[in-house]
Design a protein around this motif. Sequence first.
Motif, short mmCIF file in Angstrom:
data_model
loop_
_atom_site.label_atom_id
_atom_site.label_comp_id
_atom_site.label_asym_id
_atom_site.label_seq_id
_atom_site.Cartn_x
_atom_site.Cartn_y
_atom_site.Cartn_z
N ASN A 15 -3.16 0.13 -3.78
CA ASN A 15 -2.89 -1.23 -3.33
C ASN A 15 -2.38 -2.10 -4.48
OD1 ASN A 15 -3.18 -3.92 -2.18
ND2 ASN A 15 -5.22 -4.00 -3.15
N TRP B 132 0.83 -1.21 0.00
CA TRP B 132 0.00 0.00 0.00
C TRP B 132 0.86 1.26 0.00
CZ3 TRP B 132 -4.04 -0.87 4.52
CH2 TRP B 132 -4.89 -1.94 4.17
N ILE C 68 -5.67 4.83 -0.21
CA ILE C 68 -4.54 3.92 -0.39
C ILE C 68 -4.53 3.45 -1.84
CG2 ILE C 68 -4.56 3.12 2.01
CD1 ILE C 68 -5.66 0.41 0.90
N THR D 178 7.19 -1.18 -3.37
CA THR D 178 6.42 -0.15 -2.68
C THR D 178 7.43 0.76 -1.99
OG1 THR D 178 4.58 -1.67 -2.26
CG2 THR D 178 4.63 0.35 -0.98
#
Length: 652
Positions: free
Chosen positions: A392, A377, A390, A456
């Motif tokens: 994702n 996220w 968010i 991420t």
Amino acid sequence: MIKAQPHTHSAWTREDWLAYADRVLAGAMKWASPTGARITPPGAEGGYGHDVDGLEGFARTFLLAGFRITGARGVGVDHLIDFYTRGIIAGVDPENPERWVRLDEHAQAKVEAASLALILDMTRPWIWEKLDELTQQRVIDYLAPVVGDATYPPTNWLWFRVVVQTFLRSVGGPWSAQDIEDDLALHDSLQREDGWISDGPERSYDHYVGWALHLYPVLWTAMRGARELAGDRIDRDKKALDRFLQDAVTLIGADGSPLIQGRSLIYRFAAAAPFWAGIIAEVPSVSAGMLRTAAERIIRHFEDHDVPNEQDVLSLGWHDEWCPLAQSYSGPGSPYWAVKGLLGVALPADHPVWQAPAQPLPIETSDELRTVRSAGWIISGTSADGIVRIVNHGTDHAAAGVLVGDSPLYARIGYSTATAPLLDDQAYEQPLEQSVSLVDAHGNATHRAAMELLDTRVDGMVGVSAATWQAHWLDPQWVPQRHGSGLGGEITVAGRLTVNSLVRGPWEVRVVEVNALETTEPLTLRIGGWALSGTNPTGEAVGDIARTTLAELTSETRGLVANQSGRIETRHSASPLGVASAVPLLETPAAQGATVAALISLTGAGTPAATHNPTFTLTHGGGQRVADVLWPDGVHTTTPLTESRIAGQAKR
């Protein structure tokens, strides 16, 4: 619909918390059976039947009654002590027609047994110690089937077995040291980076992280004898909770809404529970004043939306009753797990938290951009409109490499505190909002479950998350019981897609690569934006821009490369936030090797007006591709993209 406006009321006192708790309790207790052993609020019978519904209603409200009795130290709460004592006596009497469903008769009783055991321990001086010996033995006999039971699923259920056996051990009942050791080892195996915990071996990140997997360790260690069993794990669990809460406080909108993502959303303000757990555990990194504010804002968000309802009942829904939000097994007593969020009433009036200065939520003081690496996220909160979003690319409630249908609750690219995923049957069959799909001539859209998280990170002022997946069509097989996952069925692979999401403020630049196509038939690449749901969302599409509006909220998709067409798709009775939903879409012919980019935005009241037309340029140098973006506010960024890795074929 949700208006993402800051809460302007003064902070609640402890008396305000008690008044709300008493209202919830009184509203439920009106629906007790003659002996008090079952509480069945109004509503359709749940998927597990009337007997389970009544047990759920008793056990889950017993949680709140126990918190209330404990916080009062047994003073002035005789009506609760008497009412629930009477219900326990009847519930464990095997000859009573209102007796409780046993643990060896229905698996759901294993869940409710944990609430019974937890509160019998917590209220020991006022209830357990006042029970006669026969009733005490019947309670032990009722709980005893937990010992050696290997059928508990490897999820948050592990704590139900630990809690019950800890209580049994403390009252001279049967228990298994091996069971507890195994369950604690399972809990440890589910822990991930930065204090996050997956609810099972699948990529399952949701509110269960907080209201179960972090809450129960704190409550368990306060049970009689638990510290003897815990060894050196208490400090480790506290450290993980502390780190988790640093993220969790940033996931609350300025209006108090929790993130609308994951299953069991009918538990509503149970989302406040981990903040009370942090207060009880005395975590060092987030102040008690901020934790109390976080819990309060969530509770008051629902109070502001008339929860409980005019009958003082917690219905199956989010704000209003909306039964499709519930799991298929949920009954009228199920929503009362929400009372975990009222755990604070267990803290007596002299607890220091009630004197701690209230502190604002992070969203109220500044923008937020941070990662939750294990879940894949990027959290982006904007103080101007109070919305938390968010993006994702790592959570799908599915096993890595196993192709299934997308769960709208988990596998969408975006979730927020101001919007909800579409949850009608069509949403499980055909991904639409917050998706990237290949669509055939019949309108069938591909799924992305089993995607591989590539990265991420935060790169300067831009959050970056990326995933690659085998885009696959699903011929669905509907099953009567679903616990949050997508549908199974016959799978046909359409190709491979890779998406890089560049996130900044209310915007996401979504960069889509069509790595491979498995068919020569013409396909459309479809990019879906945020769904707005309410009484009457409106929308328009002009060229490569599609925009929907609803009160102060605006959702827009805007093409950043050539040959994209915008359109609006509407759905009805698909969202807990309103009767109508509108989704802005971009479509372009799918071509192998193509790279497509779009700007996806969700803005609310207070968001500054755009001053520039956004642009996107992809450059290559040194073996790496770089996205050059001019954002709507005029800021220019250059961000290296995460390169796709073409993984092996996934299982079907």
